[in-house]
Scaffold this motif. Structure first.
Motif, mmCIF file in Angstrom:
data_model
loop_
_atom_site.group_PDB
_atom_site.id
_atom_site.type_symbol
_atom_site.label_atom_id
_atom_site.label_comp_id
_atom_site.label_asym_id
_atom_site.label_seq_id
_atom_site.Cartn_x
_atom_site.Cartn_y
_atom_site.Cartn_z
ATOM 1 N N THR B 21 7.559 -3.301 1.002
ATOM 2 C CA THR B 21 6.751 -2.205 1.084
ATOM 3 C C THR B 21 6.706 -1.601 -0.595
ATOM 4 O O THR B 21 5.614 -1.309 -0.982
ATOM 5 N N ARG B 24 4.356 -3.707 -2.183
ATOM 6 C CA ARG B 24 2.992 -3.524 -2.112
ATOM 7 C C ARG B 24 2.654 -2.293 -2.907
ATOM 8 O O ARG B 24 1.606 -2.155 -3.497
ATOM 9 N N VAL B 25 3.599 -1.031 -2.926
ATOM 10 C CA VAL B 25 3.095 0.076 -3.596
ATOM 11 C C VAL B 25 3.059 -0.122 -4.973
ATOM 12 O O VAL B 25 1.804 0.125 -5.800
ATOM 13 N N ASN B 27 2.341 -2.682 -6.444
ATOM 14 C CA ASN B 27 1.081 -3.641 -6.841
ATOM 15 C C ASN B 27 -0.359 -3.001 -6.316
ATOM 16 O O ASN B 27 -1.229 -3.807 -6.294
ATOM 17 N N GLY B 28 -0.248 -2.022 -6.018
ATOM 18 C CA GLY B 28 -1.515 -1.306 -5.575
ATOM 19 C C GLY B 28 -2.034 -1.896 -4.164
ATOM 20 O O GLY B 28 -3.364 -1.688 -3.904
ATOM 21 N N ASN B 29 -1.599 -2.536 -3.369
ATOM 22 C CA ASN B 29 -2.030 -2.892 -2.264
ATOM 23 C C ASN B 29 -2.213 -1.893 -1.125
ATOM 24 O O ASN B 29 -1.188 -1.085 -1.270
ATOM 25 N N PRO B 30 -3.395 -1.843 -0.653
ATOM 26 C CA PRO B 30 -3.874 -0.780 -0.025
ATOM 27 C C PRO B 30 -3.457 -0.776 1.421
ATOM 28 O O PRO B 30 -3.307 0.279 2.091
ATOM 29 N N ASN B 31 -2.655 -1.604 1.896
ATOM 30 C CA ASN B 31 -1.970 -1.769 3.407
ATOM 31 C C ASN B 31 -0.757 -0.714 3.421
ATOM 32 O O ASN B 31 0.223 -1.421 3.992
ATOM 33 N N VAL B 32 -0.816 0.183 3.025
ATOM 34 C CA VAL B 32 0.303 1.005 2.764
ATOM 35 C C VAL B 32 0.035 2.514 3.202
ATOM 36 O O VAL B 32 -0.923 3.049 2.661
ATOM 37 N N LYS B 33 0.717 3.191 4.088
ATOM 38 C CA LYS B 33 0.257 4.613 4.725
ATOM 39 C C LYS B 33 0.644 5.444 3.463
ATOM 40 O O LYS B 33 1.557 5.270 3.006
ATOM 41 N N PRO B 34 -0.371 6.393 3.278
ATOM 42 C CA PRO B 34 -0.444 7.087 2.319
ATOM 43 C C PRO B 34 0.768 8.121 2.207
ATOM 44 O O PRO B 34 1.477 8.044 1.017
ATOM 45 N N ARG B 37 3.531 5.573 0.791
ATOM 46 C CA ARG B 37 3.114 5.311 -0.642
ATOM 47 C C ARG B 37 3.760 6.571 -1.433
ATOM 48 O O ARG B 37 4.554 6.333 -2.202
#
Lengths: 333, 333
Positions: B21, B24-25, B27-34, B37
């Motif tokens: 996770t 992901r944050v 790398n700006g991966n959008p699949n993360v709940k705000p 994030r």
DNA sequence: TATCAAGCTGAAAACGTTTTCAATTTGATT
DNA sequence: AATCAAATTGAAAACGTTTTCAGCTTGATA
């Protein structure tokens, strides 16, 4: 796809030894039986194995890469330093990540961060000024940093330079000795300590010693471009300057051509001494007299100093001053 | 010691999420709940976490670093290209490993190997020539390579250039049109295809179209230095040349000063057209007429092309020719 | 309310080295 | 033949990420 096909593991398997042994062979570690070494070397040759420097960097925490921050490679003064840096870096098996900063503080900070992220082993910084943000970054990191051709007015960072104050004083004195009573001082921004606290100081000292009054109308603050120099002629004339000490060769070439194009003679009507002794000084006509600086060496010595810092070797003095000189050419009497 | 104290693992622990996770944050991966994030971002801020690009490079097989091989940064022509390269590289989040080759084949090969070992994502190569060993290395690797200001006579490598043949033909024609019947051709080594197969060809074409005989006594092969140019004057005079097309600006400046210092007038006694339109052309007196090349753009376009290659984007044509021109200044009529 | 797709998340396996530490081998010495 | 130090080797744990894949949540839909 498979850019890196053969790994240390493949070599180990084929040579029937462990990865550790292959690693030893590759790194020249002497604790390997000659027979084993040969066996491994043969496999390396056969498989055409090339160690992956990124993996190596991760494991060893050394990248054999140093960052170099330069205002503009296109500037003949800085590119000479850069060449010195690269040559010595190569000699010590380092590579250079080179980035142009345009002397822009924000860009410098950003670049510094990228360099740190890339785990460079050290940094050489060039510029006219160390902004507060940049200084903060410097203090924040443990990565060794050395300044090349860049003074640290707070005298904290390792650096290599010449004695700008003494050099400018000598140049100014030279002009005064030729009978010039109104010598202009032309430099880049006086916000930069290198100009305000070092060069200008030398200029003032020379005046004082000669018993001449300091007149701030004779001080011209501009940018370091050829164009800027060229446009300066009317201003110089209006204050009755008959000579100038100039802080940058391109700028000086601009001034000289401006003066010449206005129908005056250099050096008969106007004498010029410039500061960096780049090859440009020999290409223009008349050739320009200049303070001489060992440009290449400043870069080279800075890089050498950095290698010591990176190896935690003791360093006698962190700020080194290289010798300067005064080269008389045709732009002065 | 602990240069890299805080790792992605620390952030994960503190934020009570997995490393995945955090990654992901970062790398700006959008699949993360705000909400997640934000939580992660806060921890990152608090711990002052900076991703380690080396580890990233190892895991992702991308280093966001490209290699640049340059004959000599100190050469104003190449440094202009380098500046274009770096600017575009920065725009696309790449960094540049810059190395000077001195056009030395052995050094070039060695540098290429180092660059490959460091897993650069791509390479920009500059030089006058591609030696056989270098070509072999090019063929050996899957890393994208583009040539900047460097012709590939076998037309295999992507490259960006101008049409040297046409440019030199036009320059030569210009000189012939001014009534010069004995126009010299001065360039670097004719072992380099760029001089032998491109520039010289243009020169010959111009002669032919003008009905003039080709005389190899008018062809001067030298190195690209100012000094070499300066020393050429007697030779030029001895073959009764009244004009010259010259392949490099420093070289041309040397020739011009040599001619001038010998008491001749440029352009009245001797006309000169140079090739690279660097800022040097404006700094000397008289200013030099020149073939114009978009130097910065050659570098910039080369780097842009490289980014496409690195992303496996389709590329319309691999060899791009940028427009050239002819700039009349004071060294010709 | 049951169902399902889409959205989020985490465990763990890469990535390709170096390095540590313990185990084994070797060769000299008694 | 026994002993010991030195020389040589290997197993496995780092190094700090990304990425895959499966599993868990959601919320909407039937």
């Amino acid at each position: 796809m498979d850019k890196q096909t053969v790994t240390i593991y493949d070599v180990a398997r084929e040579a029937d030894v462990s990865m550790a042994t292959v690693s030893r062979v590759v790194n020249g570690n002497p604790n390997v039986k000659p027979a084993t070494r040969k066996k491994v070397l043969d496999v390396i040759e056969r498989l055409d194995y090339r160690p992956n420097a990124v993996a190596r960097g991760l494991a060893s925490k050394k990248t054999t890469t140093v960052g170099v921050i330069i205002p503009d490679v296109t500037n003949i003064y800085f590119s000479a330093l850069a060449r010195g840096i690269d040559d010595i870096a190569m000699m010590y098996k380092y590579n250079i990540i080179l980035t142009n900063s345009d002397e822009n503080g924000r860009k410098e900070v950003q670049v510094l961060n990228t360099l740190m992220a890339k785990q460079v082993d050290g940094i050489v910084f060039m510029g006219n000024d160390i902004s507060d943000e940049v200084r903060k970054e410097f203090e924040r990191t443990k990565t060794p940093i050395v300044l090349a051709g860049c003074v640290d007015d707070q005298d904290q960072m390792p650096s290599v330079n010449i004695d700008y104050t003494a050099a400018v004083e000598e140049a100014t004195k030279n002009l005064i000795d030729h009978g010039n009573e109104r010598v202009a001082f032309v430099s880049g921004s006086l916000d930069y300590p290198i100009n305000r606290d070092y060069r200008l100081k030398g200029y003032k000292q020379a005046l004082k010693k000669a018993g001449l009054r300091y007149d701030d109308k004779l001080v011209f603050e501009t940018d370091y471009s050829y164009k800027a120099g060229q446009l300066l002629q009317p201003a110089l004339q209006s204050v009755n300057a008959t000579a100038a000490v100039i802080g940058d060769d391109e700028l000086a070439a601009g001034v000289m051509n401006g003066v010449t194009d206005a129908g005056l003679s250099v050096p008969d009507d106007f004498e010029i001494i410039t500061s960096n002794d780049t090859k440009l000084t020999e290409m223009v006509r008349p050739k320009m007299s200049s303070i001489t600086q060992p440009l290449y060496d400043i870069g080279a010595v800075a890089m050498r100093l950095l290698t010591k810092l990176m190896n935690n070797e003791p360093v006698e003095n962190k700020t080194v001053l290289l010798p300067y000189g005064l080269m008389k050419r045709a732009s002065t009497h």
